[in-house]
Design a protein around this motif. Structure first.
Motif, short mmCIF file in Angstrom:
data_model
loop_
_atom_site.label_atom_id
_atom_site.label_comp_id
_atom_site.label_asym_id
_atom_site.label_seq_id
_atom_site.Cartn_x
_atom_site.Cartn_y
_atom_site.Cartn_z
N UNK A 112 -5.15 4.63 6.62
CA UNK A 112 -4.84 2.83 7.92
C UNK A 112 -3.73 2.59 8.15
N UNK A 113 -3.84 1.46 6.49
CA UNK A 113 -2.21 0.59 6.10
C UNK A 113 -1.10 1.61 6.83
N UNK A 114 -1.25 2.83 5.99
CA UNK A 114 0.15 3.99 6.28
C UNK A 114 0.39 4.18 7.38
N UNK A 115 -0.35 4.24 8.60
CA UNK A 115 -0.81 4.43 9.20
C UNK A 115 0.15 3.73 10.05
N UNK A 116 -0.41 2.37 10.23
CA UNK A 116 -0.22 1.25 10.84
C UNK A 116 1.38 0.91 10.73
N UNK A 117 1.47 1.11 9.18
CA UNK A 117 3.04 0.83 8.84
C UNK A 117 3.98 1.63 9.52
N UNK A 130 -3.35 9.42 -1.51
CA UNK A 130 -4.22 8.53 -1.01
C UNK A 130 -4.78 8.03 -2.16
N UNK A 131 -5.96 8.77 -2.41
CA UNK A 131 -6.82 8.38 -3.65
C UNK A 131 -6.72 7.61 -4.69
N UNK A 132 -5.57 7.89 -5.54
CA UNK A 132 -5.35 7.28 -6.23
C UNK A 132 -4.68 6.03 -6.01
N UNK A 133 -4.67 6.48 -5.07
CA UNK A 133 -3.79 4.95 -4.60
C UNK A 133 -5.24 3.90 -4.78
N UNK A 134 -6.22 4.20 -3.63
CA UNK A 134 -6.94 3.70 -3.65
C UNK A 134 -7.71 3.19 -4.64
N UNK A 135 -7.84 3.92 -5.31
CA UNK A 135 -8.74 3.60 -6.83
C UNK A 135 -7.90 2.62 -7.97
N UNK A 136 -6.30 2.04 -7.44
CA UNK A 136 -5.80 0.78 -8.13
C UNK A 136 -5.50 -0.55 -7.60
N UNK A 137 -5.55 -0.23 -5.77
CA UNK A 137 -6.22 -1.33 -5.36
C UNK A 137 -7.80 -1.36 -4.56
N UNK A 138 -8.17 -0.80 -5.38
CA UNK A 138 -9.53 -1.06 -5.23
C UNK A 138 -9.82 -1.05 -3.55
N UNK A 193 0.53 -1.38 0.31
CA UNK A 193 -0.16 -0.10 -0.36
C UNK A 193 0.52 1.24 -0.24
N UNK A 194 2.48 1.92 0.44
CA UNK A 194 3.05 2.82 1.28
C UNK A 194 3.09 2.36 -0.72
N UNK A 195 4.06 1.90 -1.38
CA UNK A 195 3.92 1.61 -2.68
C UNK A 195 2.82 1.92 -3.36
N UNK A 196 1.70 1.61 -2.64
CA UNK A 196 1.01 2.05 -4.19
C UNK A 196 0.73 3.33 -4.73
N UNK A 197 0.86 4.33 -2.88
CA UNK A 197 0.59 5.18 -2.44
C UNK A 197 1.64 6.47 -3.26
N UNK A 198 3.36 6.42 -3.18
CA UNK A 198 3.91 6.44 -3.65
C UNK A 198 4.21 6.54 -5.76
#
Length: 295
Positions: A38-43, A22-30, A12-17
């Protein structure tokens, strides 16, 4: 005690970068943007470090770059494993990202790529003094660089020396450089430079005992354009030997100081992975460099 790094969070971190937000990463990860956050914050909590600069686009911090590189290496190993099992995507090529300087790209590097079959190349053009930074940030898997010290997690091997010659047209030399010692005239004469970070011509003038090249600077940010600008008489410049030689032979360019030149030692750095794709590329690059560069 070492903490495990959940793959879902690292990916998820890689997708955001890669996606920039964050929105674009969410769309890419569905998934939802909230889930990405939440995933980035947890990491970040798990590692105890801030991993992202919340800018637009998002950029990794120094610690984040380490995990981004780790995520890309995992993805590379996963693709290699699927390929060895014969389960890779139908017709999907193996993509390899490489940082390479403009002069290598214009002279000897592309023939190296023709020696490797079945790979898809993503080339990042960058100054040879800065290509290692792309490795540190995890943006590329390998780089042609002047850095002899390996980036963490990478191996390094010497490729050879690229020689640069100080040249100009005969007309430019007669108009701007005649009648006085060369160090004095180079401090005043028009000069061609690659970009605002390029101090190679200044370094040559310093070698002759003066401070820097002249203030009238033409910025030409391509290797071929740089050569064309010098050959057109816009200024003098340090040109790779292999590019300068044909024009010197024809008399279109002349050497400003026949006994002076500058050599740049190049190295190949790549991820320290047991990857067939990277190993094949490294072999092709080192073989081609041995033929094209000075030892």
């Amino acid at each position: 005690m070492m903490t495990e790094l959940p793959l879902e969070q690292v990916r998820t971190l890689l997708a955001v970068v890669d996606e920039g937000t964050f929105d674009a990463a969410a769309a890419a990860l569905h998934v939802t943007p909230s889930a990405v956050s939440q995933r980035v914050k947890a990491l970040e909590q798990r590692t105890g470090r801030v991993l992202l600069q919340r800018t637009k686009p998002v950029r990794p911090t120094e610690s984040g770059a380490v995990l981004v590189r780790y995520a890309r290496q995992l993805a590379r190993l996963e693709r290699d494993a699927w390929g060895e099992l014969g389960l890779s995507g139908a017709g999907e090529p193996t993509r390899v990202s490489v940082a390479v300087n403009a002069d290598s790209l214009a002279t000897w590097f592309l023939p190296a790529l023709t020696r490797v079959a079945g790979l898809c190349f993503e080339l990042h053009r960058e100054d040879e003094d800065h290509t290692a930074a792309l490795l540190r940030e995890g943006l590329v898997m390998a780089a042609v660089t002047t850095a002899a010290d390996p980036v963490p997690g990478c191996t390094v091997r010497p490729l050879g020396r690229m020689r640069y010659l100080p040249v100009a047209t005969p007309e430019f030399t007669a108009n701007h450089l005649g009648g006085r010692p060369l160090p004095e005239t180079l401090c005043e004469a028009p000069v061609v430079v690659f970009d605002r970070r390029d101090d190679f011509q200044d370094a040559f003038v310093r070698r002759l005992g003066r401070g820097s090249a002249g203030p009238l600077r033409h910025l030409v940010p391509t290797s071929e354009g740089f050569l064309d600008a010098v050959a057109a008489g816009l200024g003098w410049g340090m040109v790779p030997e292999v590019q300068a030689h044909p024009l010197l032979t024809k008399g279109r360019l002349v050497l400003l100081a026949p006994e002076e030149w500058m050599d740049v030692t190049l190295y190949w750095q790549q991820w320290k992975l047991d990857s067939p794709a990277l190993a094949g590329l490294a072999g092709a690059v080192t073989a081609t460099a041995a033929e094209a560069l000075r030892r």
